[in-house]
Motif scaffolding. Structure first.
Motif, short mmCIF file in Angstrom:
data_model
loop_
_atom_site.label_atom_id
_atom_site.label_comp_id
_atom_site.label_asym_id
_atom_site.label_seq_id
_atom_site.Cartn_x
_atom_site.Cartn_y
_atom_site.Cartn_z
N THR A 1 -1.68 -7.83 4.64
CA THR A 1 -0.42 -7.36 4.02
C THR A 1 -0.37 -7.71 2.55
OG1 THR A 1 0.87 -9.35 4.60
CG2 THR A 1 0.78 -7.60 6.24
N VAL A 2 -1.45 -7.43 1.84
CA VAL A 2 -1.53 -7.71 0.41
C VAL A 2 -1.08 -6.50 -0.39
CG1 VAL A 2 -3.04 -8.32 -1.51
CG2 VAL A 2 -3.37 -9.40 0.73
N GLY A 3 -1.72 -5.36 -0.17
CA GLY A 3 -1.31 -4.15 -0.86
C GLY A 3 -2.17 -3.72 -2.02
N LEU A 4 -3.16 -4.54 -2.40
CA LEU A 4 -4.09 -4.11 -3.45
C LEU A 4 -4.94 -2.95 -2.92
CD1 LEU A 4 -5.31 -7.53 -4.89
CD2 LEU A 4 -3.69 -5.94 -5.92
N SER A 5 -5.31 -2.04 -3.81
CA SER A 5 -6.04 -0.86 -3.37
C SER A 5 -7.00 -0.41 -4.45
CB SER A 5 -5.06 0.28 -3.04
OG SER A 5 -5.76 1.48 -2.74
N THR A 6 -8.14 0.09 -4.01
CA THR A 6 -9.10 0.67 -4.94
C THR A 6 -8.77 2.12 -5.26
OG1 THR A 6 -10.54 1.26 -3.07
CG2 THR A 6 -10.96 -0.85 -4.17
N GLY A 7 -7.70 2.65 -4.65
CA GLY A 7 -7.25 4.00 -4.94
C GLY A 7 -7.60 5.03 -3.90
N ILE A 8 -8.09 4.59 -2.73
CA ILE A 8 -8.52 5.56 -1.72
C ILE A 8 -7.46 5.81 -0.65
CG2 ILE A 8 -10.90 4.84 -2.07
CD1 ILE A 8 -10.77 3.51 0.70
N THR A 9 -6.36 5.07 -0.68
CA THR A 9 -5.37 5.17 0.40
C THR A 9 -4.81 6.57 0.54
OG1 THR A 9 -4.74 2.87 0.00
CG2 THR A 9 -3.24 4.20 1.32
N ALA A 10 -4.41 7.17 -0.56
CA ALA A 10 -3.80 8.50 -0.51
C ALA A 10 -4.79 9.57 -0.08
CB ALA A 10 -3.20 8.85 -1.87
N ASP A 11 -6.08 9.33 -0.26
CA ASP A 11 -7.10 10.32 0.08
C ASP A 11 -7.60 10.21 1.52
OD1 ASP A 11 -6.99 11.27 -2.54
OD2 ASP A 11 -8.50 9.81 -3.22
N LEU A 12 -7.16 9.18 2.23
CA LEU A 12 -7.59 9.02 3.61
C LEU A 12 -7.00 10.09 4.49
CD1 LEU A 12 -7.26 5.13 4.05
CD2 LEU A 12 -9.36 6.45 3.70
N PRO A 13 -7.71 10.50 5.55
CA PRO A 13 -7.12 11.46 6.49
C PRO A 13 -5.96 10.82 7.24
CG PRO A 13 -9.21 10.61 7.33
CD PRO A 13 -9.08 10.11 5.92
N THR A 14 -5.19 11.64 7.92
CA THR A 14 -4.02 11.15 8.64
C THR A 14 -4.38 10.06 9.64
OG1 THR A 14 -2.94 13.30 8.43
CG2 THR A 14 -2.10 11.81 10.12
N LEU B 1 0.85 -1.19 0.00
CA LEU B 1 0.00 0.00 0.00
C LEU B 1 0.88 1.24 0.00
CD1 LEU B 1 -2.84 -0.88 2.54
CD2 LEU B 1 -3.04 -0.69 0.07
N ALA B 2 0.46 2.28 -0.71
CA ALA B 2 1.27 3.48 -0.81
C ALA B 2 0.38 4.71 -0.83
CB ALA B 2 2.13 3.44 -2.06
N VAL B 3 0.88 5.80 -0.26
CA VAL B 3 0.17 7.06 -0.27
C VAL B 3 0.76 8.01 -1.30
CG1 VAL B 3 -0.67 6.93 2.10
CG2 VAL B 3 1.61 7.84 1.66
N VAL B 4 1.93 7.66 -1.84
CA VAL B 4 2.55 8.40 -2.95
C VAL B 4 3.03 7.40 -3.98
CG1 VAL B 4 3.24 10.40 -1.56
CG2 VAL B 4 4.78 8.43 -1.75
#
Length: 459
Positions: free
Chosen positions: A403-416, A68-71
Motif C-alpha cells: 500500500t505504498v502507491g509508487l509507480s513506474t507508470g504502467i498502472t494505467a496501461d494494464l489490462p482490466t 496507485l491511480a489509473v487516471v
C-alpha cells in the motif's frame, strides 16, 4: 421477510464473534460505496460516468491508503470526486472500526463491549480498557498533525507559488491528509516532482508520512511518557516503541544513503541537482518508499538497482497499527533477531534486552511468508498479462501489496484483469494477511493433544 431477518441476525452474530471479520466486511463496504459515488457523472471533470473498474480501483486505492491511480487525480476528477477520494483516504487511514467506535463514544459517551473488541482489532491496543484512550488519542493526533502540516503547506503554496488563499488552503489540506494517512494521492500530474528542490514542501510532507507510518500506539506512547520523563528523567518506553523508532531511523538512513549512491549521476533523477538537493530528495525518497506514494523523482527513470532497493523498503513498510503498509518494521526486526539467535546457537531470540516468545516468531514468519508468496504469485500472474519488463511489474506488485502507491507508470496501461489483481493486492495489503485469513476462517480450533515430536533435516 422473517427468513431474511433471521439470516441478517446470523450474519451479524458471525461478524460480532470475530472482530477481524467485521473489519474486513466494513472495509469492503466502504470500498464499494466509494466506487459507486465515483461512477456518478458529477464525480468526473467532464461530467461523464466513470467506468466501474476505474472507480473501484480509485476507491480501493484511497480506502487502502495506497495512492496507485489509473487516471490523473487532479485533472480527471471534479471537486466532488476529489472530495470523495479525500474522505475515503481519511476513513481508510483512521480505520473503519476506529471511526465507528469513536462515533459511538461521542454519541453515547461509552463503548459497548462488542465495539470495544472491534476497535481493539483495528487499533491493535493491548487491552479493552485502553480502547477509549486510544480512540481519543488517535482522533486528536490525526487532527493536530493534519492541520499543522496543511497550514505550513498552504502558506508555502500561497506566498511561494502565488496560489489564491482558497486554492492554497485546499492544496495544503489535501496533501497533508494524503501524507499523514500515507496515501500518496497528489493533485498534480507530476505528483511532487515540481517541488523536488523545495524543502518547505517536501520536508513537511515527509514528516507527516513518518509520523503516520510509525503507528498510533507509538505516537500515543511518546505523548503519554513525555510528562513522565520530566518527573523521573527516564523514558520507560515499551519494546514495541523502541523497536519501531530504531528500525525506522535505520531504514531512513539506509534508504537515503543507497538512493544517493545509486542515483547520484543519473541524469534523469539526481544527476543535475546540487549536493544539498540530492540529499534532500534521497531522504524524501527513502521516507515515502516505505509508506506513501509521493515522489519527487521520476520513478520510471530510476536505475533497476534503485527500483530493487525501493522494493525492499516498500515490502518492509512502516510501523504496526498505523497508516503504513508492508510486513512492518517490527516483523522485520523479529525475523532478523531470530536469524541472529540461530546463528549463535541460542534457544531464544533476544531484542533490546527482552526475550521474544515463540508465538511472536510464528506470527512474523506467517506475515512475511504470506507476503512473499502473494508478491511472487501476483508478479507471475501479471507477467502473463502484460509485456512489461520484470522490474516494472515487480515494483508495481510490491507497491500495491505494501500500500505504498509508487509507480513506474504502467498502472494505467494494464489490462482490466491486471488492475483487478492490483485491487485485490491493495485490499489484502491494507488489512494484513493474518487479519484477512483469520477473518475468512469459518471456525477456530484448539488442539487438545500433543503429537510425537520429530525433527526433519533442515538445509
Amino acid at each position: 421477510m422473517a427468513g431474511l431477518l433471521t439470516r441478517l441476525r446470523s450474519w451479524s452474530s458471525l461478524l460480532a464473534a470475530h472482530p477481524a471479520r467485521a473489519v474486513v466486511v466494513a472495509f469492503a463496504v466502504v470500498v464499494l460505496g466509494g466506487a459507486v459515488l465515483l461512477t456518478l457523472p458529477v464525480a468526473a471533470e467532464d461530467g461523464s460516468a466513470t467506468a466501474f473498474v476505474t472507480a473501484l480501483f480509485t476507491s480501493t486505492s484511497a480506502v487502502c491508503v495506497t495512492g496507485l491511480a489509473v487516471v490523473d487525480t487532479g485533472t480527471y476528477w471534479s471537486g466532488f470526486g476529489e472530495g470523495v477520494i479525500l474522505a475515503l483516504i481519511q476513513v481508510g487511514g483512521f480505520g473503519i472500526m476506529t471511526m465507528a467506535s469513536l462515533l459511538a463514544l461521542l454519541v453515547s459517551g461509552r463503548l459497548r463491549l462488542r465495539l470495544q473488541l472491534t476497535a481493539q482489532a483495528e487499533t491493535k491496543s493491548l487491552g479493552i480498557g485502553d480502547v477509549r484512550r486510544v480512540l481519543i488519542g488517535v482522533a486528536g493526533t490525526t487532527l493536530i498533525v493534519e492541520l499543522a502540516v496543511s497550514a505550513v503547506l498552504a502558506l508555502r503554496f500561497r506566498f511561494g507559488y502565488g496560489n489564491g488563499f482558497g486554492e492554497a488552503a485546499y492544496l495544503g489540506y489535501f496533501h497533508a491528509v494524503s501524507a499523514f494517512n500515507n496515501a500518496g494521492f497528489g493533485l498534480h500530474a507530476d505528483n511532487l516532482t515540481r517541488y523536488a528542490q523545495d524543502a518547505w514542501v517536501t520536508l513537511p510532507i515527509a514528516a507527516a508520512v513518518i509520523l503516520g507510518g510509525i503507528g498510533f500506539p507509538v505516537m500515543l506512547e511518546l505523548l503519554r511518557h513525555r510528562n513522565r520523563r520530566r518527573t523521573t528523567g527516564r523514558r520507560n518506553w515499551t519494546l514495541h516503541t523502541r523497536l519501531t523508532l530504531i528500525m525506522t531511523a535505520i531504514l531512513l538512513v539506509t534508504g537515503t544513503v543507497l538512493t544517493c549512491l545509486l542515483e547520484w549521476t543519473n541524469a534523469a533523477t539526481l544527476g543535475p541537482q546540487g549536493v544539498a538537493h540530492k540529499i534532500l530528495n534521497g531522504f524524501f525518497h527513502s521516507a515515502v518508499s516505505r509508506t506513501a506514494g509521493f515522489n519527487s523523482l521520476d520513478i520510471g527513470a530510476l536505475h533497476a538497482s534503485t527500483l530493487l532497493m525501493t522494493c525492499v523498503l516498500m515490502f518492509i513498510g512502516g510501523g504496526s497499527a498505523g497508516t503504513a503498509g508492508g510486513i512492518k518494521v517490527t516483523t522485520f526486526a523479529v525475523l532478523f533477531a531470530a536469524i541472529i539467535a540461530e546463528v549463535r546457537g541460542e534457544s531464544h531470540s533476544v531484542v533490546l534486552g527482552r526475550r521474544l516468545g515463540p508465538q511472536v516468531l510464528r506470527q512474523a514468519l506467517t506475515v512475511a511468508l504470506l507476503g512473499i508468496g502473494l508478491v511472487i504469485a501476483s508478479t507471475l500472474a501479471l507477467l502473463t498479462l502484460t509485456e512489461e519488463r520484470l522490474e516494472a511489474v515487480l515494483f508495481e506488485v510490491v507497491s500495491a501489496f505494501a500500500t505504498v502507491g509508487l509507480s513506474t507508470g504502467i498502472t494505467a496501461d494494464l489490462p482490466t484483469t491486471g488492475q483487478l489483481l492490483l485491487i485485490a493486492l491493495m485490499f489484502v495489503g491494507r488489512l494484513g494477511p493474518i487479519t484477512l485469513v483469520s477473518a475468512l476462517a469459518l471456525r477456530e480450533r484448539t488442539r487438545r493433544y500433543e503429537l510425537p515430536e520429530e525433527r526433519p533435516v533442515i538445509g
